[in-house]
Each structure stands twice: as C-alpha cells, then as structure tokens.
Design an enzyme around this catalytic site. Structure first.
Site, short mmCIF file in Angstrom:
data_model
loop_
_atom_site.label_atom_id
_atom_site.label_comp_id
_atom_site.label_asym_id
_atom_site.label_seq_id
_atom_site.Cartn_x
_atom_site.Cartn_y
_atom_site.Cartn_z
N ALA A 131 12.24 32.82 -25.79
CA ALA A 131 12.85 32.06 -24.78
C ALA A 131 11.88 32.74 -23.52
O ALA A 131 11.90 33.61 -23.09
CB ALA A 131 14.21 32.50 -24.33
N GLN A 242 10.51 32.32 -3.56
CA GLN A 242 9.86 33.54 -3.03
C GLN A 242 9.00 33.91 -4.00
O GLN A 242 7.80 34.64 -3.84
CB GLN A 242 10.87 34.61 -2.54
N GLU A 243 9.53 34.28 -5.46
CA GLU A 243 8.70 34.66 -6.45
C GLU A 243 7.22 33.95 -6.37
O GLU A 243 6.12 34.48 -6.38
CB GLU A 243 9.24 34.49 -7.75
N GLY A 340 -24.13 35.53 -13.79
CA GLY A 340 -24.81 35.95 -14.82
C GLY A 340 -24.02 36.76 -16.02
O GLY A 340 -23.06 36.83 -15.92
#
Length: 388
Positions: A131, A242-243, A340
């Site tokens: 989950a 907010q997160e 590079g």
C-alpha cells in the site's frame, strides 16, 4: 530576478542556517553517508540552534512562528548543501503539524519539548509493502482492548525509521471503514513488540536512514491516539499541501543550484580547444534551463507566500510539487550530460544530486497522482484514490 518574498529577518535566519550547516553538518556528512545514518548529535545541535519546532508554540520549547517562509529557507539551504540525510523538513513540516494540531494538552507536554530540542526524533509510517498511494490498501491494524490498542502489521520506506523515538503509525481501527476507518497511533521507542528492520540500501540520500518497521502485538496506550478515532484520512489530507510544498521548494532549489554549478563548469571546461560555453548547443541548453527555472521560481514563490498566508489550496500545491520535481529531474539529467564523464563520478555534486533527487517525483505523492488531483479538480470527476 530579485526575489521579493523574504524580509530582513528571513535573510538573517538564512545566515544562521548556513553557519549551522558549515559547522555541524558538512564536516561530518561524508561519514554519515558511509554509515547510512546521521549522528543524533546533529539533531541535538539543530535543536540548540533553534532549527527544530519553528512553528511549535514557545511554551513547549518551539519558535512560536508558523511563517512557512522560514521552512522554505531551511529547505533551500539544506538542498544547496546537499545534506538530505538530516531530515529537518520531515520533522518540522510534515510531522510537526500533526503534533501541534491534533495532540491533546497532555500529549503536547509529553512530546513537544523533546521534538524541539532534538532529543526526540520523529517519523510517520504510512507506506506498506502492498500500500503506497492508495490508503485503502493499508493492512496494519489495531484492535481495541479496553485500556490499549493491540497493533499488528508492517511498514516500509520509513524515513528516520532507525533513529525515530516517536513514530506516528497509520493503522486500521475500523475493519469495514475503508479509508475512513484509519487512525493515527503514536508508538514510542522501546515499546515491546515494535521492531525495526534493515536500514534500506537506496540509490541516493545515503545518510537518510530509511527502514522497515514491524509491529507484533504492540500495546499502544489509549492516550497515544492522535486526533480523532477513525479520523486519520481527514488528518492526512489536511497536511498534504505543506508536505508537497516542502518537496517542491527543495525541487526548484536543487534545479537552480545545478544550473549554477553547471554554468560555471562549461565556462571552465574546454573541448576542441575552446570552452564548452562557446558551443551554441551548450548555450541553448543553459538558456532553456535558466528560463524554466526562472518561470518555476516565480510560481513557487507565489505558492510559498500563499501557503504562509493560509491561502494555498491542494490543487496548486500539487501543481507546484509536480512541476518543480519534474524540472529538478530534467535539469539534473541535462546537467550531468553537460559534465560528460565527470558527471558520472560521485565526487562531483551533479552526480550526487542526480541520485539524491530522483525520489522527489515519487514520495509525497507521485507525479501521476499530482496530475490526477489537478485534472479531477478541473473536470469535476470523483476520486478513485483514497490518498488524493
């Protein structure tokens, strides 16, 4: 463009953060990366410096200032320094609101002083092996046993999982309630039956301890219920903006820093007898990234101010999170390419930023979830995901 959202007080705070990083974090960070975990001394030092619990009321040891712009300063400076392992943003901006907004007076007096002085490190445990974005899939459950809850289940990908002294666990307390049958239970270090698995080996953010957590017949006192019984879904949704803003702020700060160091690199690095900056393709790449960063910064600063004023909605927070983190990913890839072979070497900041930043489009709600939230809002379609 000159930024206009910060005051002299914010600027002074930025200097405090930079000094803290230079003294307490950067000299030790390479060792923390090797160890896979940050020293607890750093957390106590952050507390002593006043960097923890910025929005916690002063009576509990906090800063008493809920202005999100201070959190934005922290996120920007920690990102520029490349020190994601010390998860101050998680502690302050994600977990802090649960404790200040939902805790009882007794809980606040029990937990917030340590939260603010760095002696009590926190985590929140939502994700499980089966989950992630869909909270309806949570299987960790708690049975009401009168004077306590009996908690069983497991969580994974938990930031601060090894260090945490206090873990907010999302658990099913009403079997038939779907997403609305979830509650927040606070599990404290040393509780019998609470075990930590391995410190997970990630491709980036090596100093950030990320762990599996296991709960086997854990007796959680009734007084450790946080917020309303079966009310976790609403509590979680309330704090998601907010997160996501914290993640977005770090995203644009990372992109801007990568552009800065890459611009300097192409001026100095020579190929075919002249600096890379003399090649039209390189100039076009820099021009495109600079423009994208400038446009994104303007939108993010508006969102920061709106959130500080309590006016930011979930849709614009989702826009900010999606756009800034995807920009960060694109810029990291392009800047590595412009370096590079050196860009592939871990001694170069661009390589570390490439691996450290890859998680940004995943945690806090994936890019796909962000688009679903935005699209559903515009088209008026009902939610299919409980966590959106």
């Amino acid at each position: 463009m000159k930024r206009q959202i910060f005051s002299a007080e914010h600027d002074a705070f930025r200097e405090t953060v930079r000094s803290f990083l230079a003294k307490e974090v950067l000299p030790h960070y390479e060792q923390w990366e090797q160890d896979g975990i940050v020293s607890r001394d750093a957390w106590r030092a952050a507390g002593k410096q006043g960097l923890l619990g910025l929005a916690v009321p002063e009576e509990y040891g906090g800063g008493g200032n809920a202005d999100f712009r201070y959190s934005a300063v922290l996120a920007e400076e920690f990102t520029r320094a490349g020190v994601s392992g010390l998860a101050v943003g998680l502690h302050n901006d994600i977990i802090g609101p649960y404790l200040t907004g939902l805790a009882t007076e007794e809980q606040k007096r029990r937990w917030l002083p340590g939260f603010c002085d760095g002696t009590l490190i926190t985590a929140i445990a939502m994700t499980e092996p089966g989950a992630g974005s869909d909270l309806q899939g949570i299987r960790t459950h708690a049975e009401d046993r009168g004077d306590h809850w009996l908690l069983n289940g497991s969580k994974t990908f938990i930031s601060n999982g090894i260090l945490a002294d206090l873990v907010i666990v999302v658990a099913r307390t009403a079997p038939e309630g779907g997403a609305k049958g979830l509650s927040l239970l606070v599990v404290e270090r040393g509780t019998e039956g609470f075990e930590r698995g391995r410190n997970l080996d990630k491709i980036g953010q090596k100093a950030q301890d990320t762990a599996e957590l296991f709960f086997h017949d854990v007796r959680v006192p009734k007084e450790n219920l946080l917020g309303e019984l079966d009310g976790a879904f609403l509590h979680l949704m309330t704090n998601l903006a907010q997160e996501r803003m914290g993640i977005a702020v770090a995203g644009i700060a990372a992109a801007e820093y990568l552009l800065e160091i890459t611009t300097q690199y192409v001026k100095e690095r020579e190929a075919f007898g002249r600096p890379l900056s003399k090649l039209q393709h390189i100039r076009f790449e820099i021009a495109e990234m600079a423009t994208e960063c400038a446009v994104t910064r303007t939108f993010l600063d508006r969102c920061i101010v709106d959130h500080a004023n309590g006016e930011l909605d979930a849709v614009h927070a989702s826009m900010a999170k999606w756009w800034a983190t995807e920009l960060q990913k694109r810029v990291a890839d392009r800047c590595l390419q412009l370096h590079g072979g050196y860009g592939y070497m871990t001694e170069y900041r661009v390589a570390k930023a490439f691996t450290d930043g890859r998680i940004q489009t995943i945690y806090g709600g994936t890019t796909e979830i962000m688009k679903e939230i935005i699209g559903r809002s515009l088209l008026g379609q009902p939610s299919r995901k409980a966590s959106q």
